[in-house]
Write a protein that holds these residues in place. Structure first.
Motif, PDB file in Angstrom:
ATOM      1  N   MET A 198       0.916 -25.518 -56.568  1.00 17.97           N
ATOM      2  CA  MET A 198       1.849 -25.104 -55.533  1.00 17.97           C
ATOM      3  C   MET A 198       1.695 -23.610 -55.247  1.00 17.97           C
TER       4      MET A 198
ATOM      5  N   GLY B 264      -3.643 -35.476 -57.929  1.00 17.60           N
ATOM      6  CA  GLY B 264      -4.697 -34.981 -57.044  1.00 17.60           C
ATOM      7  C   GLY B 264      -6.076 -35.401 -57.526  1.00 17.60           C
TER       8      GLY B 264
ATOM      9  N   ILE C 222      10.221 -21.520 -59.273  1.00 20.33           N
ATOM     10  CA  ILE C 222       9.112 -20.687 -59.732  1.00 20.33           C
ATOM     11  C   ILE C 222       9.096 -19.360 -58.965  1.00 20.33           C
TER      12      ILE C 222
ATOM     13  N   PHE D 106      -4.310 -28.137 -55.526  1.00 22.80           N
ATOM     14  CA  PHE D 106      -3.112 -28.905 -55.874  1.00 22.80           C
ATOM     15  C   PHE D 106      -2.025 -28.056 -56.527  1.00 22.80           C
TER      16      PHE D 106
ATOM     17  N   ALA E 141       5.246 -27.582 -63.939  1.00 17.74           N
ATOM     18  CA  ALA E 141       5.499 -27.863 -62.528  1.00 17.74           C
ATOM     19  C   ALA E 141       4.276 -28.434 -61.833  1.00 17.74           C
ATOM     20  N   ILE E 142       3.078 -27.983 -62.226  1.00 22.15           N
ATOM     21  CA  ILE E 142       1.895 -28.445 -61.489  1.00 22.15           C
ATOM     22  C   ILE E 142       1.190 -29.610 -62.158  1.00 22.15           C
TER      23      ILE E 142
ATOM     24  N   LEU F 268      12.105 -22.715 -49.593  1.00 23.21           N
ATOM     25  CA  LEU F 268      12.580 -21.343 -49.824  1.00 23.21           C
ATOM     26  C   LEU F 268      13.642 -20.947 -48.806  1.00 23.21           C
TER      27      LEU F 268
ATOM     28  N   ILE G 190       1.225 -33.166 -60.456  1.00 27.29           N
ATOM     29  CA  ILE G 190       0.553 -33.173 -59.157  1.00 27.29           C
ATOM     30  C   ILE G 190      -0.943 -32.986 -59.312  1.00 27.29           C
ATOM     31  N   LEU G 191      -1.324 -32.148 -60.252  1.00 27.10           N
ATOM     32  CA  LEU G 191      -2.745 -31.916 -60.511  1.00 27.10           C
ATOM     33  C   LEU G 191      -3.419 -33.237 -60.879  1.00 27.10           C
TER      34      LEU G 191
ATOM     35  N   TRP H 179       5.809 -32.000 -52.798  1.00 28.78           N
ATOM     36  CA  TRP H 179       6.006 -31.327 -54.090  1.00 28.78           C
ATOM     37  C   TRP H 179       5.643 -29.845 -53.972  1.00 28.78           C
ATOM     38  N   ASN H 180       4.564 -29.561 -53.256  1.00 27.85           N
ATOM     39  CA  ASN H 180       4.065 -28.186 -53.176  1.00 27.85           C
ATOM     40  C   ASN H 180       4.621 -27.391 -52.010  1.00 27.85           C
TER      41      ASN H 180
ATOM     42  N   LEU I 124      11.238 -27.182 -57.584  1.00 24.48           N
ATOM     43  CA  LEU I 124      10.463 -26.304 -58.463  1.00 24.48           C
ATOM     44  C   LEU I 124       9.783 -25.155 -57.732  1.00 24.48           C
ATOM     45  N   THR I 125       9.328 -25.392 -56.493  1.00 27.10           N
ATOM     46  CA  THR I 125       8.665 -24.304 -55.769  1.00 27.10           C
ATOM     47  C   THR I 125       9.583 -23.095 -55.680  1.00 27.10           C
TER      48      THR I 125
ATOM     49  N   THR J 256       3.588 -21.134 -54.657  1.00 25.30           N
ATOM     50  CA  THR J 256       4.373 -20.137 -55.372  1.00 25.30           C
ATOM     51  C   THR J 256       3.813 -19.908 -56.768  1.00 25.30           C
TER      52      THR J 256
ATOM     53  N   ALA K  23       6.524 -25.043 -49.685  1.00 24.05           N
ATOM     54  CA  ALA K  23       7.327 -23.894 -50.093  1.00 24.05           C
ATOM     55  C   ALA K  23       8.112 -23.252 -48.952  1.00 24.05           C
ATOM     56  N   PHE K  24       7.640 -23.366 -47.747  1.00 22.97           N
ATOM     57  CA  PHE K  24       8.297 -22.652 -46.649  1.00 22.97           C
ATOM     58  C   PHE K  24       9.736 -23.136 -46.445  1.00 22.97           C
ATOM     59  N   TRP K  25       9.897 -24.432 -46.264  1.00 21.45           N
ATOM     60  CA  TRP K  25      11.230 -24.970 -46.022  1.00 21.45           C
ATOM     61  C   TRP K  25      12.106 -24.883 -47.262  1.00 21.45           C
TER      62      TRP K  25
END
Lengths: 296, 256
Positions: free
Chosen positions: A121, B239, B210, A119, B231-232, B196, B235-236, B189-190, B206-207, A123, B192-194
């Motif tokens: 992220m 999860g 960070i 969970f 940031a996590i 960035l 979500i943690l 939330w997590n 936040l991705t 980065t 990152a590709f798009w």
């Protein structure tokens, strides 16, 4: 059903169609428009830095890409990354699932802790590993090997790909564990009990009962991880930026370099097409497998 | 033991967030005087809040939109199946396999031309479409588990489709819809590709924020840790709460 069968079917069919239309249309556009554009660009001379140079390139971009050692190195990196992470997560995940199936004190908490990295992220996990775990002078690993009297490893310069593999495997091991543990819960206790009565040792139980039971879940894990691992990006972006040299440049990162750093849309698109073809080879197997599971 | 080992990097990050910058780069130790100064520093920077708000807006926005589009579709597939339904479901799944890198260039160019680069709207659109297949699949499996008699009874009492969905289907499958939504929030939330590639500063979640710590001049470990922890954390917790239902969504119902 209140409606008559015949009319019910046509009305139902129309309703089904109109209810599904938004999702289906959007997904169709999302798939086909970029795909067509990628194909088209890949046949063009198109560089955002050189607006004068344009026109039909034929297969030039593909030729350029396929004769470029960077592509083959990137493909090799992609395969190594996917292969190693799969091996580590599937073997590790299976062993952990067996372990977590046992009753022990604080199992619930242990389980929650063990699945947590999934969970986080990408980065964040890349940065934590890069700076706090693998840093050559202040990292925990450096401190650990120093106190054990071992030489300190400068992870990202001497073992760049290994470092990335470790980080990605750490993120995906919990995924494998989560899926396999869930599958494990449907294992028939009576069967295990019966085998034990018949004198089967723990190893025999594992290989003849547990493993065959997990076969389907393991194949699901492999297929889904494959989809995501083929295009690993953030971890590389944050830690090594593909380097040193091309040591950690996978296909996804190579396309990113070509497109958004070199602005070479033509070659980047050709790379995209190659990535899509590779992914489709995987997808054919996956869709077939899920379809089979749907039948059951 | 193993669990602790796996969790260690996260634990270490949380711990480091409570250290001073000097303590953070000193020899690793568990003995230090905890301080909240890094949290205060991160909190004090208004732009952290901006990135966090972007993350919230984008992940919840795209989730809401995806649910809105997916619910009718999943309803139709579960309760009014036709011969093509199974094919449609599999096709949706296959769009998920289209690698993002393969379509990055066109999406980037389209977004540039229509002015969606570095906007929340742009990211919401991408995330909605990215998660739509999974959302439809998950809702479909939850809807299908619902006993058909209940809806039929409602229909006998004269409920129209809308009433049927609103008064019967939604309340009855609320837990399923909730966990579908949570999964979608987690994935967005997590992602990152798009984020960035399509955002630079204004709409960066936040991705991306960070990731900006990866430059050498951004190396403040304690602050990085504090920001990462914040940031996590949500979500943690999400999860942990939804781990069981998530397996279903992540494996498209193939493992229960």
């Amino acid at each position: 059903m209140i409606k008559t069968r015949a009319s019910g079917r046509t009305v139902g069919g129309l309703r089904t169609l109109s209810l599904q239309a938004p999702a289906v249309t959007l997904l169709f556009l999302w798939m086909i428009v970029p795909l067509a554009m990628t194909l088209w660009f890949s046949l063009q001379r198109y560089n955002l830095l050189m607006p004068g140079m344009g026109g039909f390139a034929g297969l030039e971009n593909y030729e350029f890409l396929l004769t470029d050692p960077a592509l083959w190195s990137a493909m090799g990196t992609t395969l190594l990354l996917v292969g190693w992470v799969l091996a580590i997560t599937v073997v590790g995940g299976t062993l952990l699932a067996v372990l977590f199936q046992q009753e022990f004190m604080g199992r619930g908490i242990a389980r929650v802790l063990a699945i947590s990295p999934f969970f986080v992220m990408p980065t964040v996990s890349a940065l934590v590993w890069k700076n706090m775990m693998m840093h050559p002078s202040n990292g925990v690993l450096a401190w650990l090997s120093e106190s054990l009297g071992l030489p300190v490893i400068d992870w990202f310069s001497s073992l760049p790909l290994t470092s990335v593999i470790i980080i990605v495997a750490w993120q995906w091991l919990p995924f494998a564990l989560l899926i396999l543990l869930t599958a494990m819960q449907s294992l028939d206790d009576d069967q295990v009990e019966a085998a034990r009565m018949d004198g089967a040792g723990p190893l025999a139980i594992f290989f003849y009962i547990t493993l065959p039971h997990l076969k389907r879940a393991i194949s699901v894990v492999i297929m889904i991880e494959m989809i995501f691992l083929m295009t690993i990006f953030a971890e590389i972006f944050v830690t090594t930026s593909g380097g040193p040299g091309l040591a950690t440049t996978n296909l996804a990162y190579l396309i990113y370099i070509r497109a958004l750093l070199d602005f070479d849309v033509g070659t980047a698109s050709a790379g995209g097409v190659i990535a899509i073809i590779l992914a489709n080879i995987v997808a054919i197997f996956l869709v077939r497998m899920v379809a089979k599971n749907l039948e059951n | 033991m193993v669990a602790l080992l796996i969790f260690f990097p996260i634990f270490w990050m949380i711990i480091t967030g409570f250290k001073t910058e000097t303590d953070a780069v000193a020899d690793p130790t568990l003995i230090f005087s905890p301080t909240l100064e890094s949290y205060a520093a991160v909190q004090g920077r208004a732009d952290y809040l901006k990135f966090a708000l972007n993350s919230v807006a984008v992940s919840f926005g795209s989730t809401l939109l995806a649910l809105l589009i997916a619910i009718p579709s999943a309803y139709a597939m579960a309760f009014l199946p036709t011969k093509r339904t199974k094919g449609t479901l599999l096709w949706m799944l296959s769009t998920k396999m289209l690698p993002s890198v393969g379509v990055l260039v066109p999406i980037y160019l389209i977004f540039r031309d229509v002015g969606l680069l570095d906007t929340r709207t742009g990211l919401i659109i991408v995330y909605t479409l990215m998660n739509l297949p999974i959302v439809v699949w998950m809702l479909y499996t939850f809807f299908k588990d619902l006993p058909k008699d209940i809806l039929e009874a409602g229909r006998m009492d004269g409920a129209g489709t809308l009433q049927e969905v609103w008064y019967l289907l939604l309340p009855l499958t609320l837990p399923g819809i909730a966990s579908t939504g949570l999964l979608s929030v987690i994935l967005s939330w997590n992602e990152a590709f798009w984020s960035l590639n399509l955002t630079t500063s204004k709409a960066a979640p936040l991705t991306a924020y960070i990731a900006s710590f990866s430059s050498p001049e951004g190396l403040f470990w304690a602050k990085l840790s504090a920001a990462s922890t914040m940031a996590i954390a949500p979500i943690l917790i999400f999860g942990w709460l939804t781990q069981k239902q998530m397996v279903r969504g992540l494996t498209f119902g193939a493992v229960k």
